[in-house]
Design an enzyme around this catalytic site. Structure first.
Site, short mmCIF file in Angstrom:
data_model
loop_
_atom_site.label_atom_id
_atom_site.label_comp_id
_atom_site.label_asym_id
_atom_site.label_seq_id
_atom_site.Cartn_x
_atom_site.Cartn_y
_atom_site.Cartn_z
N GLY A 52 1.70 -7.35 -0.87
CA GLY A 52 1.72 -6.44 -2.00
C GLY A 52 1.39 -7.14 -3.30
O GLY A 52 1.40 -8.37 -3.38
N PHE B 100 0.81 -1.21 0.00
CA PHE B 100 0.00 0.00 0.00
C PHE B 100 0.85 1.27 0.00
O PHE B 100 0.89 2.02 -0.97
CB PHE B 100 -0.96 -0.05 1.20
CG PHE B 100 -1.62 1.25 1.54
CD1 PHE B 100 -2.07 2.12 0.56
CD2 PHE B 100 -1.80 1.60 2.87
CE1 PHE B 100 -2.67 3.31 0.88
CE2 PHE B 100 -2.42 2.79 3.20
CZ PHE B 100 -2.84 3.65 2.21
N VAL C 81 -11.04 3.48 7.49
CA VAL C 81 -11.70 4.42 6.58
C VAL C 81 -12.08 3.72 5.28
O VAL C 81 -13.20 3.84 4.78
CB VAL C 81 -10.79 5.63 6.26
CG1 VAL C 81 -11.51 6.61 5.34
CG2 VAL C 81 -10.32 6.32 7.52
N TYR D 209 3.84 -6.98 17.73
CA TYR D 209 4.11 -6.03 16.65
C TYR D 209 4.87 -4.83 17.19
O TYR D 209 5.87 -4.38 16.59
CB TYR D 209 2.79 -5.60 16.00
CG TYR D 209 2.94 -4.51 14.98
CD1 TYR D 209 3.68 -4.73 13.81
CD2 TYR D 209 2.35 -3.27 15.16
CE1 TYR D 209 3.82 -3.73 12.86
CE2 TYR D 209 2.49 -2.27 14.22
CZ TYR D 209 3.22 -2.50 13.07
OH TYR D 209 3.36 -1.50 12.14
N ASP E 194 9.44 -6.81 -3.33
CA ASP E 194 8.30 -7.32 -2.56
C ASP E 194 8.24 -8.83 -2.73
O ASP E 194 8.59 -9.36 -3.79
CB ASP E 194 7.00 -6.68 -3.07
CG ASP E 194 5.91 -6.64 -2.01
OD1 ASP E 194 5.57 -5.53 -1.54
OD2 ASP E 194 5.38 -7.72 -1.65
#
Length: 307
Positions: A38, A14, A185, A136, A33
């Site tokens: 991705g 992203f 969102v 994390y 990647d």
């Protein structure tokens, strides 16, 4: 930045693809990647795509600048596989730094996280106490500590850790492939546009410092151009509740979809985030340009265009 050879790890993801595409207009950009988070479909044709893992040997690190964005980038991923998370997020970081340094690259900008601040309603400065409440968090703090070591040990090497706040763009950008890992969102907009009620944890009063990816990209570039060292917040300094977000999405879409509420299922849940961005502003002059209201309109635009 102009005329540089640049490596973006996590470059098809992203944030990475947005950065790679932005830089490719004036630079020679390699997007590395492994395809887990991705997809090369996110990349423009003038970006060189290399399918590889940050744990590999012989990475394409003969570059002027490395943007290290590759990571297992959520709490859930680390809880499901903590050993793999530590390997990718910490060992992968060290591996890329070591190879880049051996190839003569001295400018390194990397992703870390704002979740280490915990729940904070006031703006968080970089020097406030931080905590590893999750695996994390621990892995990203590990990156920061290794970066501190490299910076102290190698005088010519700069490593800028960018503590991202809640980064979004929308399914009309490069987030759709992330699915359940996409920003709320984007997920809530997709659901509301399809007449589905988004599920909010608790009473929906939790807040986030929502930051549009285009502002994140500009902040990353400025960090490299100024060869920053240390850690820096990338956010807006403003926060909005999930209830406010849903209301704004409904307004933008012309819909009236009510959310559903369920108990918070996680321990150590971060209820509130807000960035103090004075350090990055003082160092580079960077300012976020997209307000959350404008950003929500941008996320919703592809849906209203179809109407």
């Amino acid at each position: 930045m102009n005329g540089k050879r640049v490596l973006v790890t996590g470059g098809a993801g992203f944030i990475g693809s947005n950065l790679a595409n932005h830089l490719a207009a004036d630079n020679d950009v390699v997007a590395l990647d492994n395809g887990y988070l991705g997809t090369p479909e996110n990349l423009d044709s003038d970006v060189e795509y290399v399918e590889a893992d940050v744990l590999d040997d012989d990475l394409p690190t003969d570059v002027d600048v490395v943007f290290h964005l590759a990571a297992l980038s959520s709490r859930q991923m680390l809880e499901e596989n903590p050993r793999e998370g530590a390997r990718v997020n910490i060992e992968g970081f060290v591996n890329v730094v070591e190879q880049a340094r051996a190839d003569g690259c001295e400018t390194f900008v990397y992703a870390t996280t704002s979740s280490i601040y915990g729940s904070q309603t006031e703006p968080c400065p970089e020097d406030m106490p931080v905590d590893a409440a999750t695996g994390y968090d621990a892995s990203m703090l590990g990156r920061e500590r290794y970066a501190e070591y490299y910076s102290n040990f190698y005088a010519d090497l700069t490593l800028a850790g960018m503590r991202f706040f809640s980064v979004y763009q929308g399914y009309g950008g490069a987030e759709e492939h992330k699915g359940e890992y996409a920003n709320t969102v984007s997920q809530f907009t997709e659901q509301i546009a399809n007449g589905e009620s988004p599920v909010l944890w608790g009473d929906g009063s939790q807040t986030r410092d929502f930051t549009h990816v285009s502002d994140i990209v500009k902040g990353l570039v400025r960090a490299a151009e100024e060869r920053l060292d240390g850690v820096y917040n990338l956010g807006t300094g403003e926060s909005y509740s999930f209830n406010e977000m849903v209301e704004m999405i409904n307004d933008a879409l012309g819909t009236d979809v009510e959310p559903e509420y369920e108990p918070v299922p996680l321990d150590n849940y971060v209820y509130h985030t807000k960035a103090d961005i004075s350090k990055i502003q003082a160092a580079t002059g960077w300012e976020p340009e997209i307000s959350f209201e404008e950003g929500v309109e941008m996320v919703c635009e592809p849906y209203t265009d179809d109407q």
